[in-house]
Motif scaffolding. Structure first.
Motif, PDB file in Angstrom:
ATOM      1  N   SER A 154       8.949   0.377   4.886  1.00  0.00           N
ATOM      2  CA  SER A 154       8.402   0.178   3.548  1.00  0.00           C
ATOM      3  C   SER A 154       8.822   1.311   2.629  1.00  0.00           C
ATOM      4  CB  SER A 154       6.871   0.116   3.625  1.00  0.00           C
ATOM      5  OG  SER A 154       6.293   0.136   2.343  1.00  0.00           O
ATOM      6  N   HIS A 172       7.017   2.108   0.207  1.00  0.00           N
ATOM      7  CA  HIS A 172       5.750   2.604  -0.313  1.00  0.00           C
ATOM      8  C   HIS A 172       4.850   3.075   0.834  1.00  0.00           C
ATOM      9  CE1 HIS A 172       6.919   0.776  -4.110  1.00  0.00           C
ATOM     10  NE2 HIS A 172       7.151  -0.351  -3.472  1.00  0.00           N
ATOM     11  N   GLY A 173       4.005   4.040   0.545  1.00  0.00           N
ATOM     12  CA  GLY A 173       2.984   4.457   1.503  1.00  0.00           C
ATOM     13  C   GLY A 173       3.475   5.361   2.611  1.00  0.00           C
ATOM     14  N   THR A 228      -1.892   7.326   3.207  1.00  0.00           N
ATOM     15  CA  THR A 228      -1.723   5.912   3.519  1.00  0.00           C
ATOM     16  C   THR A 228      -1.765   5.668   5.017  1.00  0.00           C
ATOM     17  OG1 THR A 228      -0.373   5.672   1.532  1.00  0.00           O
ATOM     18  CG2 THR A 228      -0.269   3.882   3.132  1.00  0.00           C
TER      19      THR A 228
END
Length: 272
Positions: A65, A67-68, A73
């Motif tokens: 991913s 993101h995170g 996260t």
């Protein structure tokens, strides 16, 4: 053994390996590593416990991913995995290795310790970065960690060189054969270099001293640290979280290299 994927966000699934029966032990690997590093713990503890090992996002067989890729996260993801597996039953032992400890401490920050039976932290200081000349147990000084970030984590070749050097210099004490070294390095290379760089920065700038203190006060807590900084780590933890049991063993990956001794330490701790 049951392998499954658990969705922790839109389009993001974590690979989870679930083996055995009994009180659950949930294992979180370190920086860029995967479920495979805990194979010797799965084989041992699944005889008496339910052993759950996960690939964090962008690690191993989990979704890569954009993101995170930070430990806030990762702590949220861990909470979602526990919830999806119906594990918030006050009988879970969490075990993090290296930067995997940061995900566990972040879980404590977000959720507390009410649903946790015990915690095991493997070779990670609660605060990674030193900006003072005589700072106690930390990963390293600002200039050294900045150099690692800027020199190695800018290309796949750099990441490979970084992990190879860290493996032979810090993680494992004995000489590895070519097959073993290749296997360890390939674990890391499943995480793209640009995500590894983000995770490295997130880990280096983390400070979980309060969560480490809270864990030691709230539930039985074991910390296993490598020999190269063993006495420094023991003295530091005795001041920060005196109720935390500290054991010293091997190198950074002692649970793999010295698996029988490590597993016996954990067995003894869990019986208390």
């Amino acid at each position: 053994m049951a392998d499954r994927y658990i969705e922790v966000g839109p389009g993001v699934e974590l690979f989870v390996q679930d083996t055995g029966n009994g009180d659950p032990i949930v294992c979180i690997p370190g920086f860029t590593f995967t479920t495979e590093v805990f194979s010797k713990q799965v084989a041992h503890f699944s005889k008496t416990n339910r052993v759950i090992v996960l690939d964090p996002r962008s690690h191993g067989r989990s979704t890569v991913s954009l993101h995170g890729n930070d430990y806030v996260t990762h702590g949220e993801d861990l909470a979602k995995v526990l919830d999806a597996l119906d594990l918030e039953l006050k009988n879970v032992t969490l075990m993090g290795w290296s930067f995997g400890c940061l995900a566990v401490w972040e879980y404590i920050r977000q959720k507390g310790t009410d649903n946790i039976k015990a915690m095991i932290f493997v070779d990670m200081p609660p605060k990674s970065l030193s900006i003072h000349e005589n700072e106690e147990w930390v990963e390293g000084k600002l200039d050294d960690l900045a150099a690692a970030y800027n020199t190695f984590l800018r290309t796949p070749a750099g990441q490979r060189e970084f992990i190879t050097g860290y493996t032979t210099g810090v993680m494992v004490q004995r000489e590895l054969n070519e097959e073993e070294l290749t296997w360890i390095v390939e674990q890391s290379m499943k995480t793209p270099y640009y995500i590894a760089a983000n995770l490295f920065a997130s880990g280096v700038f983390s400070d979980y001293r309060e969560e480490a203190r809270q864990a030691g006060m709230s539930v039985p807590t074991l910390m296993v640290v490598a020999e190269h900084w063993g006495e420094t780590a023991r003295a530091y933890m005795n001041k920060l979280a005196p109720a935390t049991e500290v054991q010293v063993l091997g190198g950074h990956m002692m649970f793999w290299e010295h698996s029988e001794t490590f597993n016996a330490l954990v067995d003894e701790f869990l019986k208390k």
